[in-house]
Scaffold this active site. Sequence first.
Site, PDB file in Angstrom:
ATOM      1  N   ASP A  11       0.810  -1.047  -0.039  1.00  0.00           N
ATOM      2  CA  ASP A  11      -0.154   0.119   0.032  1.00  0.00           C
ATOM      3  C   ASP A  11       0.816   1.175   0.226  1.00  0.00           C
ATOM      4  OD1 ASP A  11      -2.491   1.618   0.113  1.00  0.00           O
ATOM      5  OD2 ASP A  11      -1.877   2.054   2.233  1.00  0.00           O
ATOM      6  N   GLY A  44      -3.053   9.254  -3.565  1.00  0.00           N
ATOM      7  CA  GLY A  44      -4.414   9.721  -4.143  1.00  0.00           C
ATOM      8  C   GLY A  44      -4.441  10.726  -5.056  1.00  0.00           C
ATOM      9  N   CYS A  74      -4.230  -1.504  -2.135  1.00  0.00           N
ATOM     10  CA  CYS A  74      -4.403  -0.103  -2.232  1.00  0.00           C
ATOM     11  C   CYS A  74      -5.383   0.212  -3.455  1.00  0.00           C
ATOM     12  CB  CYS A  74      -3.024   0.547  -2.607  1.00  0.00           C
ATOM     13  SG  CYS A  74      -3.185   2.382  -3.088  1.00  0.00           S
ATOM     14  N   THR A  76      -6.037   2.921  -5.017  1.00  0.00           N
ATOM     15  CA  THR A  76      -5.450   4.070  -5.856  1.00  0.00           C
ATOM     16  C   THR A  76      -4.259   3.462  -6.889  1.00  0.00           C
ATOM     17  OG1 THR A  76      -5.693   5.743  -4.232  1.00  0.00           O
ATOM     18  CG2 THR A  76      -4.224   6.398  -5.987  1.00  0.00           C
ATOM     19  N   THR A 194      -8.592   1.647   1.207  1.00  0.00           N
ATOM     20  CA  THR A 194      -7.978   0.812   2.406  1.00  0.00           C
ATOM     21  C   THR A 194      -7.528   1.412   3.598  1.00  0.00           C
ATOM     22  OG1 THR A 194      -5.794   0.720   1.463  1.00  0.00           O
ATOM     23  CG2 THR A 194      -7.431  -1.014   0.815  1.00  0.00           C
TER      24      THR A 194
HETATM   25  N1  DGL Z   1      -4.827   3.054   0.737  1.00  0.00           N
HETATM   26  C1  DGL Z   1      -4.944   3.835  -0.825  1.00  0.00           C
HETATM   27  C2  DGL Z   1      -6.332   3.169  -1.485  1.00  0.00           C
HETATM   28  O1  DGL Z   1      -6.786   2.278  -1.110  1.00  0.00           O
HETATM   29  C3  DGL Z   1      -5.050   5.287  -0.771  1.00  0.00           C
HETATM   30  C4  DGL Z   1      -4.074   6.007  -0.077  1.00  0.00           C
HETATM   31  C5  DGL Z   1      -3.253   7.049  -0.900  1.00  0.00           C
HETATM   32  O2  DGL Z   1      -3.832   8.223  -1.271  1.00  0.00           O
HETATM   33  O3  DGL Z   1      -2.147   7.008  -0.903  1.00  0.00           O
HETATM   34  O4  DGL Z   1      -6.782   3.851  -2.360  1.00  0.00           O
END
Ligand code: DGL
Length: 277
Positions: A11, A44, A74, A76, A194
Site C-alpha cells: 500500500d 491519491g 491499495c 489508487t 483501504t
Molecule cells: N490506501 C489507498 C487506497 O486504497 C490510498 C492512499 C493514498 O492516497 O495514498 O486508495
Amino acid sequence: MVNNKPIGIFDSGYGGLTVFRSIFQELPQHDYIYLGDTARAPYGNRSFQTIHQYTWECVQWLFKQGCPLVILACNTASAKALRTIQQQDLKNEDPSKRVLGVIRPTAEVIGDYTKTNEIGVLGTKGTVQSGSYPIEIGHFFPDLKVYQQACPLWVPIIENGEHDKPGADYFVKKYLEQLLAQSPDIDTLLLACTHYPLLQEKIRQFVPANIQIVSQGDIVAKSLVDYLQRHPEMDDKLTKNSTQHFFTTTDDTADFDHYAEIFFSAPVKSAFAEIKC
Ligand code: DGL
C-alpha cells in the site's frame, strides 16, 4: 527470510494493513511481507504516471524479497497501475509472478449488498477519476447505479492520526453529504480506499441507519483464498511458516510502528526498505 516465498502486500502507506489483517485471519499459515511506501504517500492526488512508477518500484522490491505473488492492497494503485503492471511490466520482468488488486474482487460482490440497486463509492481522487469502479461493477452488475465521491482530505487526516478527533468531523460530513445528495436511494456505501475503515465509526454517525457501510478487507481476503484454490501452482510456490515482516520507506520506523499498530490491530515492528527513486 532468505528461502521464504511470501505473499507481498503493498500500500502507499498504512491502509493496506486493514486488508492484510483480514488476509492473515483467513490464511494464517502463509508467510507475508508488508510494504508501505509511507515516504511518498499519499498517492491519491498524484498523476497516473507517478502512481504507476512508485507502485512498480515497490512491486519489484517485493519480488526481490522472494514474493511470487503481490497484492496491491491499495485502490489508487489498483486503479492507476495494475493494468499496466499486469499487461506490460510483468511480461518483461517475470511472467511467472502475479500481481492482484482490490477493485475487481470488490466489484464482483458489491451488487449483492444493495436492495435499491444504488451504491455510493467513496475513494481517493485518483480512484474516482479513473472510473474503475463504475466500469468494473458494470461488468458484473450492469443495472447497478454507481455514484462516486472523491474524499481527498481523508487519507491525510487518517495518516496523521486525526481520524478519531473532533476536527475530522467537518470533512467526514462534507464528503458524505456531497455523495448522498446525488441520490436519495443509495443504500450501500463502499469504502473504496483501504485507509477508510479507520473512519468507519465517524462515517456511521453522519449516515442514516438504513445505509450499510462496506469495507473491503474481508472481501479481498475471501477472494484471495478462492484465487489460491483455483491456482494450486501458485499456492504450492508460497511458503507457509506463519511469518510476517513489515517494511516502510520512511527511515523513522518507530513512527511507522506506532501508526501501523492502529491499522493492523496488533503490534508491528518494521524495518526500513530502500526503494530506488
Ligand atoms: N490506501 C489507498 C487506497 O486504497 C490510498 C492512499 C493514498 O492516497 O495514498 O486508495
